[in-house]
Design a protein around this motif. Structure first.
Motif, PDB file in Angstrom:
ATOM      1  N   CYS A 113       0.850  -1.192   0.000  1.00  0.00           N
ATOM      2  CA  CYS A 113       0.000   0.000   0.000  1.00  0.00           C
ATOM      3  C   CYS A 113       0.887   1.244   0.000  1.00  0.00           C
ATOM      4  O   CYS A 113       1.645   1.463   0.952  1.00  0.00           O
ATOM      5  N   PRO A 114       0.821   2.067  -1.026  1.00  0.00           N
ATOM      6  CA  PRO A 114       1.656   3.269  -1.083  1.00  0.00           C
ATOM      7  C   PRO A 114       1.149   4.338  -0.107  1.00  0.00           C
ATOM      8  O   PRO A 114      -0.017   4.348   0.289  1.00  0.00           O
ATOM      9  N   GLN A 115       2.042   5.232   0.279  1.00  0.00           N
ATOM     10  CA  GLN A 115       1.660   6.351   1.152  1.00  0.00           C
ATOM     11  C   GLN A 115       0.973   7.408   0.291  1.00  0.00           C
ATOM     12  O   GLN A 115       1.556   8.416  -0.078  1.00  0.00           O
ATOM     13  N   GLN A 116      -0.294   7.145  -0.002  1.00  0.00           N
ATOM     14  CA  GLN A 116      -1.070   8.032  -0.859  1.00  0.00           C
ATOM     15  C   GLN A 116      -2.424   8.312  -0.215  1.00  0.00           C
ATOM     16  O   GLN A 116      -2.819   7.675   0.757  1.00  0.00           O
ATOM     17  N   GLN A 117      -3.125   9.275  -0.807  1.00  0.00           N
ATOM     18  CA  GLN A 117      -4.489   9.571  -0.384  1.00  0.00           C
ATOM     19  C   GLN A 117      -5.427   9.363  -1.565  1.00  0.00           C
ATOM     20  O   GLN A 117      -5.028   9.499  -2.720  1.00  0.00           O
TER      21      GLN A 117
END
Length: 325
Positions: A113-117
């Motif tokens: 899971c990437p550190q994204q929104q």
């Protein structure tokens, strides 16, 4: 036109039935919750209690799906778009199903899971992922595997729910999003289902500007992909870190009426535990529900229950109160 009329009549029948069932069902589950706290129960009695509670919750989920379907069909659910932290969103969803996975010895995990929104609605995303994870665990046999993962493609986030379950028969793949449709192997699995979950999930995803797709092979498993727009880093972003309980409470569309009542009042009971003269005003036209509230909170409050808003207003004009429901 006749076909649409028949469809609408069938939907209205099921929705009206769901409305009528929900309160009595809540009054079955709520006392079971109280009984579960009895430390004197024998192991056999607790086993029967757990069985009743588990199957009651399955029925409640089906009832809730019907009511959620009505909200989406009538566009009653307003979309509140905001930026949501993707890693924590997945983690919160995962934690909801840890116990269910353990009961079936299913390996449940987040792979990547990437550190994204994502730019979406918290409540609706909660329901979307809850439906997909619930199905994945429900139709994955003992010892199987369910994984959550996310990736980024361009300006879109791809959220995958993958399982090693029963899969979907090839001949039935085109029908999987139809209202009230259930795959033949899902029916044969003897798992309860309304045939509304996936249809409702796709409607919610599309309402949020996303896309829902899947690949499946019977006997090997299914992977659903939720495609959502990426978010924008702003001060209004929803950061779920340290707010798991708030998010879960705000976004749980499957909570029954008793749960909502108990959660609201329980916090007040905790704060005013030493005060026995405070008054709780409860308004509902169901006598059994009013009786349950009297029994549950009578030790901490003077409980006044009335069956109508008119009676409640009359009482409020005559005296003070601490909490009204």
């Amino acid at each position: 036109r006749l076909q649409r009329k028949y469809y609408d009549e069938k939907i209205n029948f099921f929705v009206n039935t769901a409305h009528n069932i929900r309160t009595p069902l809540s009054l079955v589950l709520a006392p079971l919750d109280n009984l579960a706290n009895d430390s004197n129960l024998s192991e056999k009695s607790r086993g029967f209690l757990d069985m009743a509670h588990r199957n009651g919750n399955k029925l409640l989920k089906m009832v809730t799906e019907l009511l959620d379907f009505q909200k989406v069909e009538q566009s009653a659910e307003q979309v509140r778009l905001q930026d949501i932290e993707l890693p924590m969103l997945l983690r919160v969803q995962l934690e909801k199903f840890v116990l269910a996975a353990q009961e079936k010895h299913i390996q449940l995990s987040i792979e990547t899971c990437p550190q994204q929104q994502i730019h979406s609605d918290v409540k609706m995303m909660d329901l979307i992922l809850e439906n997909l994870l619930s199905n994945a665990i429900k139709y994955t046999p003992q010892g199987g595997k369910v994984t959550l993962s996310a990736s980024v493609e361009g300006k879109m986030a791809m959220i995958h729910v993958c399982d090693t379950g029963i899969g979907i028969p090839k001949a039935e793949i085109k029908s999987i999003f139809k209202t009230f449709f259930r795959a033949s192997n899902a029916i044969n699995s003897q798992e309860m289902g309304s045939g509304l979950g996936l249809m409702l999930t796709r409607k919610l995803v599309e309402k949020l500007g996303g896309k829902l797709s899947f690949v499946s092979e019977e006997g090997k498993g299914t992977t659903f992909c939720v495609k959502m727009p990426l978010g924008h880093v702003t001060d209004s972003s929803v950061r779920l870190v340290g707010e798991k309980k708030n998010v879960a409470t705000e976004s749980s569309l499957a909570e029954d009426k008793h749960d909502e009542t108990s959660q609201t009042v329980s916090s007040a009971v905790q704060q005013d535990a030493d005060v026995s003269t405070d008054t709780l005003l409860f308004v509902d036209d169901n006598e059994d529900l009013r009786k349950y509230i009297r029994m549950t909170f009578g030790d901490s409050y003077q409980v006044v229950d009335v069956e109508s808003a008119e009676a409640a207003l009359k009482y409020l004009k005559e005296g003070g109160y601490v909490i009204s429901l």
